[in-house]
Design a protein around this motif. Structure first.
Motif, PDB file in Angstrom:
ATOM      1  N   ARG A 153     -49.187 -11.068   2.596  1.00  0.00           N
ATOM      2  CA  ARG A 153     -49.520  -9.960   3.498  1.00  0.00           C
ATOM      3  C   ARG A 153     -49.107 -10.316   4.923  1.00  0.00           C
ATOM      4  O   ARG A 153     -49.615 -11.270   5.514  1.00  0.00           O
ATOM      5  N   GLU A 158     -48.337  -4.927   6.124  1.00  0.00           N
ATOM      6  CA  GLU A 158     -48.698  -5.572   4.861  1.00  0.00           C
ATOM      7  C   GLU A 158     -48.107  -4.805   3.668  1.00  0.00           C
ATOM      8  O   GLU A 158     -48.756  -4.560   2.658  1.00  0.00           O
ATOM      9  N   LEU A 204     -58.252  -2.688  -2.701  1.00  0.00           N
ATOM     10  CA  LEU A 204     -57.120  -1.908  -2.212  1.00  0.00           C
ATOM     11  C   LEU A 204     -57.620  -0.526  -1.804  1.00  0.00           C
ATOM     12  O   LEU A 204     -58.660  -0.069  -2.283  1.00  0.00           O
ATOM     13  N   TYR A 232     -52.779  -2.191   0.652  1.00  0.00           N
ATOM     14  CA  TYR A 232     -53.774  -3.063   1.239  1.00  0.00           C
ATOM     15  C   TYR A 232     -54.587  -2.282   2.275  1.00  0.00           C
ATOM     16  O   TYR A 232     -54.039  -1.409   2.971  1.00  0.00           O
TER      17      TYR A 232
END
Length: 373
Positions: A153, A158, A204, A232
């Motif tokens: 990430r 990300e 998520l 993310y």
């Protein structure tokens, strides 16, 4: 069988390599770099430099082939599919275009063509699953959650795009169609955000995108249909800020005497930020839920899939999960397991148990594992 693969990008190359183990494959692309990368992996695959937007040339290019696999950018996908069908060639397509592929059904029937469309991971496997269980239960609800994400990430986004950033921006800006209580409703893209736990991947964020496509019309009896994209946490806020700040506007602005659309500028920047490296580790995660009644009792079926970059073959998970679903469908056509004529989104293929089982087994043989809960 002689198979033409139109498009030698990341997914197109994966499909050509997979099919070449059993068939005589020729890959068409405008980019010599893409074709060179393919031949570095397998020199037995023939290549041809071709402008795939030259639709009038398809009849000449495709005359030697018995089957065509389409992997072209979305903006030209519909016309490419139409051109292939008009040539009388069976075709399996992963191109994500905004037009309704079912409008080509009459042409496909007239030309005696089998065309399987939207045959990737989502749309694709998600459609196959609901198509199968629609035959065995009275489905009340279908939900699909799917995302492709980098393992590492990196701020601020990300995220890395396995395909063109302009296609991702389109996903983030096109209104999302859903089905609620028997009615098609429209919600803004990125809306109705929620947070979901995916075990080893963690939490998520899920949000609305316009991914249902043909299911809205081929499954009109299912009262509740929803597809959401996974990222993310925090990604949505960044995209909304760009959107509200005008970075995705299509009206040109003057910059020191140069007229430029903000969305074109943003795409250039995001291409750099989101570009997925050829050997960058990433994963694809997906959850499909089908609920309804079976034999007078409530029934719930859940399929989960987590696939990662394959370091041994240097193949991204998005290429594997998308490309191998498409090549499985190509084998259905090549092997005569699916022979109906017309245009068929995957849910109309998955209704046949033999076809559904074939695709799941094909993916399993390549390490793409779907787990039924």
């Amino acid at each position: 069988m002689k198979i033409a693969v139109l498009g030698a990008g990341m997914v197109g190359r994966t499909m050509a390599l997979d099919l070449s183990a059993r068939h005589d494959v020729t890959s068409f692309d405008l980019s010599p770099v893409n074709l060179h990368r393919l031949q570095e992996r397998n020199r037995e695959i023939k290549t041809a430099i071709a402008d795939l937007s030259a639709f009038s040339s398809y009849s000449d290019w495709l005359s030697p082939f018995e089957l065509v696999v389409l992997a072209v950018p979305g903006f030209m996908g519909y016309r490419a599919l139409e051109a292939v069908i008009d040539c009388g060639k069976n075709v399996v397509d992963i191109s994500f275009f905004p037009e309704d592929a079912l409008q080509l059904d009459l042409l496909a029937k007239k030309r005696g063509v089998t065309a399987i469309t939207d045959c990737g991971v989502a749309p694709g496997m998600s459609n196959l699953i609901v198509g199968r269980y629609n035959e065995t239960m009275e489905v009340d609800r279908f939900e699909c959650y799917v995302g492709g994400l980098p393992k590492i990430r990196r701020k601020p986004f990300e995220y890395k795009a396995p395909f063109s950033p302009i296609d991702v921006i389109e996903e983030y800006t096109r209104p999302a169609r859903l089905k609620e209580n028997g009615h098609i409703v429209v919600r803004p893209a990125l809306s109705e955000r929620s947070y979901m736990d995916f075990g080893e991947i963690g939490t998520l964020e899920a949000f609305n995108t316009d991914g249902l496509r043909s299911l809205l019309f081929t499954m009109p009896h299912i009262p509740n249909l929803k597809e959401q994209t996974l990222r993310y946490p925090g990604h949505v806020d960044l995209i909304i800020a760009l959107q509200q700040g005008g970075f995705f506007d299509e009206t040109p602005v003057d910059i020191n005497g140069v007229s430029m659309r903000p969305i074109d500028f943003s795409s250039k920047i995001l291409f750099r930020e989101w570009k997925l490296g050829e050997e960058e580790e990433e994963f694809t995660i997906m959850r499909v839920i089908v609920e309804g009644m079976k034999g007078g009792k409530p029934e719930r079926v859940e399929y989960n899939m987590l696939d990662r970059y394959d370091a041994a073959t240097k193949t991204s998970s998005m290429s594997r999960t998308t490309g191998y679903t498409c090549t499985a469908a190509a084998e259905l056509v090549a092997g005569g397991l699916f022979v109906e004529k017309g245009v068929f989104p995957p849910e109309l293929v998955g209704k046949q148990e033999a076809c559904f089982d074939f695709v799941l087994n094909y993916l399993k043989q390549r390490g793409v594992m779907w787990t039924k809960w």
